[in-house]
Motif scaffolding. Sequence first.
Motif, short mmCIF file in Angstrom:
data_model
loop_
_atom_site.label_atom_id
_atom_site.label_comp_id
_atom_site.label_asym_id
_atom_site.label_seq_id
_atom_site.Cartn_x
_atom_site.Cartn_y
_atom_site.Cartn_z
N GLY A 146 0.81 -1.21 0.00
CA GLY A 146 0.00 0.00 0.00
C GLY A 146 0.84 1.26 0.00
N GLY A 147 2.13 1.12 -0.21
CA GLY A 147 2.99 2.30 -0.24
C GLY A 147 3.29 2.88 1.12
N SER A 148 3.07 2.11 2.19
CA SER A 148 3.18 2.69 3.53
C SER A 148 4.47 2.33 4.26
N GLU A 165 2.26 9.56 0.82
CA GLU A 165 0.97 9.54 0.15
C GLU A 165 0.75 8.12 -0.38
N THR A 166 -0.39 7.52 -0.08
CA THR A 166 -0.60 6.15 -0.51
C THR A 166 -1.83 5.98 -1.37
N LYS A 167 -2.67 6.97 -1.44
CA LYS A 167 -3.88 6.84 -2.24
C LYS A 167 -3.99 7.99 -3.22
N GLY A 168 -4.02 7.67 -4.50
CA GLY A 168 -4.22 8.71 -5.49
C GLY A 168 -5.63 9.25 -5.42
N VAL A 169 -5.80 10.51 -5.72
CA VAL A 169 -7.13 11.11 -5.66
C VAL A 169 -7.52 11.66 -7.03
N ALA A 170 -6.91 11.11 -8.09
CA ALA A 170 -7.23 11.58 -9.43
C ALA A 170 -8.68 11.30 -9.75
N TRP A 233 0.57 18.23 -7.02
CA TRP A 233 1.09 17.12 -6.20
C TRP A 233 -0.03 16.27 -5.59
N LYS A 234 -1.12 16.90 -5.21
CA LYS A 234 -2.19 16.19 -4.48
C LYS A 234 -2.85 15.09 -5.31
N ALA A 235 -2.68 15.13 -6.61
CA ALA A 235 -3.30 14.12 -7.47
C ALA A 235 -2.49 12.83 -7.52
N TYR A 236 -1.30 12.82 -6.91
CA TYR A 236 -0.39 11.69 -7.07
C TYR A 236 -0.06 11.00 -5.75
N SER A 237 0.23 9.69 -5.86
CA SER A 237 0.87 8.95 -4.77
C SER A 237 2.37 8.99 -5.02
N CYS A 238 3.16 9.10 -3.96
CA CYS A 238 4.60 9.26 -4.10
C CYS A 238 5.34 8.09 -3.46
N SER A 239 6.43 7.67 -4.08
CA SER A 239 7.20 6.52 -3.59
C SER A 239 8.16 6.90 -2.46
N VAL A 240 8.37 8.19 -2.22
CA VAL A 240 9.34 8.63 -1.22
C VAL A 240 8.63 9.45 -0.14
N SER A 241 8.81 9.08 1.12
CA SER A 241 8.20 9.80 2.22
C SER A 241 8.99 11.07 2.55
N ILE A 242 8.42 11.93 3.33
CA ILE A 242 9.08 13.17 3.73
C ILE A 242 10.36 12.87 4.49
N ASP A 243 10.30 11.94 5.44
CA ASP A 243 11.48 11.62 6.25
C ASP A 243 12.62 11.10 5.40
N VAL A 244 12.33 10.19 4.48
CA VAL A 244 13.37 9.63 3.63
C VAL A 244 13.93 10.70 2.70
N ALA A 245 13.06 11.53 2.15
CA ALA A 245 13.52 12.59 1.24
C ALA A 245 14.49 13.54 1.93
N MET A 253 12.45 9.27 -7.84
CA MET A 253 11.12 9.32 -7.22
C MET A 253 10.06 8.93 -8.25
N LEU A 254 9.10 8.12 -7.82
CA LEU A 254 7.98 7.72 -8.66
C LEU A 254 6.69 8.37 -8.16
N LEU A 255 5.85 8.79 -9.09
CA LEU A 255 4.55 9.36 -8.75
C LEU A 255 3.49 8.67 -9.61
N SER A 256 2.36 8.34 -9.00
CA SER A 256 1.29 7.67 -9.72
C SER A 256 -0.05 8.33 -9.47
N LYS A 257 -0.79 8.52 -10.56
CA LYS A 257 -2.12 9.11 -10.46
C LYS A 257 -3.19 8.05 -10.26
N VAL A 258 -2.84 6.78 -10.48
CA VAL A 258 -3.79 5.68 -10.29
C VAL A 258 -3.37 4.87 -9.07
N GLY A 259 -4.22 3.96 -8.68
CA GLY A 259 -3.99 3.22 -7.44
C GLY A 259 -2.69 2.43 -7.43
N VAL A 260 -1.92 2.57 -6.35
CA VAL A 260 -0.64 1.88 -6.20
C VAL A 260 -0.82 0.65 -5.32
#
Length: 448
Positions: A146-148, A165-170, A233-245, A253-260
Motif C-alpha cells: 500500500g505504499g506505507s 501519500e498512498t492513495k491517489g485522488v485523481a 502534487w495532491k493528485a499523485y501517490s509518491c514513492s518517497v516519504s518526507i522523512d526519507v527525502a 522518485m515515482l509518482l502515480s495518479k492511479v492506485g498503487v
Amino acid sequence: MSTTRFLRLRIFTRITTLAMSSPSPSSSWSCNQCTFLNSPSQKLQCMICLAPVSIPSSSPPLSISSNDEPQWACKACTFLNTYKKSVCDVCGTRSSTSSLLGLDDLTDSGLESSKNPDSSVGSVFFPLRRCSKRKAMDDDVVEVAGGSVIRSESLGEMKKHKEIETKGVASDSGTSLSCLKILSYNVWFREDLELNLRMRAIGNLVQLHSPHFICFQEVTPEIYDIFRKSNWWKAYSCSVSIDVAHSRAYFCMLLSKVGVKSFSCKSFGNSMMGRELSMAEVEVPGRKPLVFATSHLESPCPSPPKWDQMFSKERVEQANEAIETLRANTNVIFGGDMNWDDKLDGKFPLPDKWVDVWEVLKPGDSGFTYDTKANPMLTGNRSLRKRLDRIFCRLDDYKLGGIEMVGKEAIPGLSYVKEKKVRGETKKLELPVLPSDHFGLLLTLSPK
C-alpha cells in the motif's frame, strides 16, 4: 551571555580548532589516488574516493578532524558538519546540494588546461558525493504494501512513515482509461540556478500533459519540498516519504495518479553514487495491472590524466540487474536517466519482447536528451550530445502510442550570467534558462 553571542563563540571555537590548508582556490586539483578532477571548493578530500588532499612538502601540514570523516560547511554559520548530518549541528540549517557539490566551481576553465582526447566528455556528469558501498542483499528489495513502508537508508531497517501519500485522488481513478501517459525527467539537482522557477516550469509541464505516471531523477530535499507544495502534487501517490527525502542528498522518485499496489526499491551493490532501482506496481482502472520503474544509472566522471573514469562496467551491470529484476512482469515500463552511451556501453541489454521506445517510434531520430547544441542554457559547456534518457517497455496488454521530448523551451523572461574562460580571458555570457539540463520524455500507451 546572549544566545547570539554564545552561538558565535561556539562556531569560532570549533573553526579555530581546524587547521585548514588546501590547494590554490583558483584552480581544480586532481586526486593522486583515483585521478578525479575536484573543484576548487573541494578542499579536504577527493569527492569520489575521499582520499585526503595531497599537500606539497613546502606547504603547512593538513589537519583534518579526528574522525577523518568528510564534512560540509554550513552556508548559514560556516560550521563544519559531517556528511552523516543533513542539518547543521549548530544552527539547524539543512545542507544544500551546492554544499555537497561545488557546481559553480566546475567551470570549463579547469578542464581547458588539459587535453581531452574525446570532445564528448567533460565536466558534465558529477555525483553529489560518494555513497558507502555495501553488498546487495535480498532484503534490499523492499515491498511496500500500500505504499506505507519504506527502508530507512540511514538506519538500515524498515520503518513506517505516516507522511507518505498512498492513495491517489485523481478524478479518473474509477473509470476505464483510454490511454496512459508516462513522463520521465531528470530535473537537475543544481540549486543555485533559478531552482524555484525551474521546478515551477516542470510543474507546469506536469499540469499541461497530466501524466498518469512520473519518473523523476536527481530530486533533492529542496526540490521535493517545492513539488510537495505544488497544486498538482495532491493528485499523485509518491514513492518517497518526507522523512526519507530529507535524509538523502538526492534520489529517484515515482509518482502515480492511479492506485498503487506497492512501491519497492532495490539498491545497486556496485554503485559508488548510491544509485538504485525504484519500482511501482499499479492497478490501472478497467485495464491490466502494470509495473513502472525508474533509475539513474552510474554517471561517467572523466578527468585527467587518463580521462577513463567512465564507469561503463558498473553501468552495464546495473542495467542487467534492473532488467533481470523487472523481466518477470508482463507489462512493464522502465524509464530514466540511463547515462547510456552505445559506443562505450554497447547495446542496452534488452531481452526478447522488450523494446527501446524511441528507436521503435522515432527511427532515424538521434533523440539527444542532453544536447549542448539544442539546449541554449548549456552554451559554453564542453560539447556533449547524447541520448542519455530512455524508456524501455515490455507490453503484453498495451501498445505504444507516441513519444515526444518535453522541456525544450526556455522559460520566458528568465536568464542567467555564465562566466567562461576563453584563451585566459573571462567572458560573461547571458543565457536563457530551461527547466533542466536534460529534456524529458513523454510516452503514451493505449490498451490492445
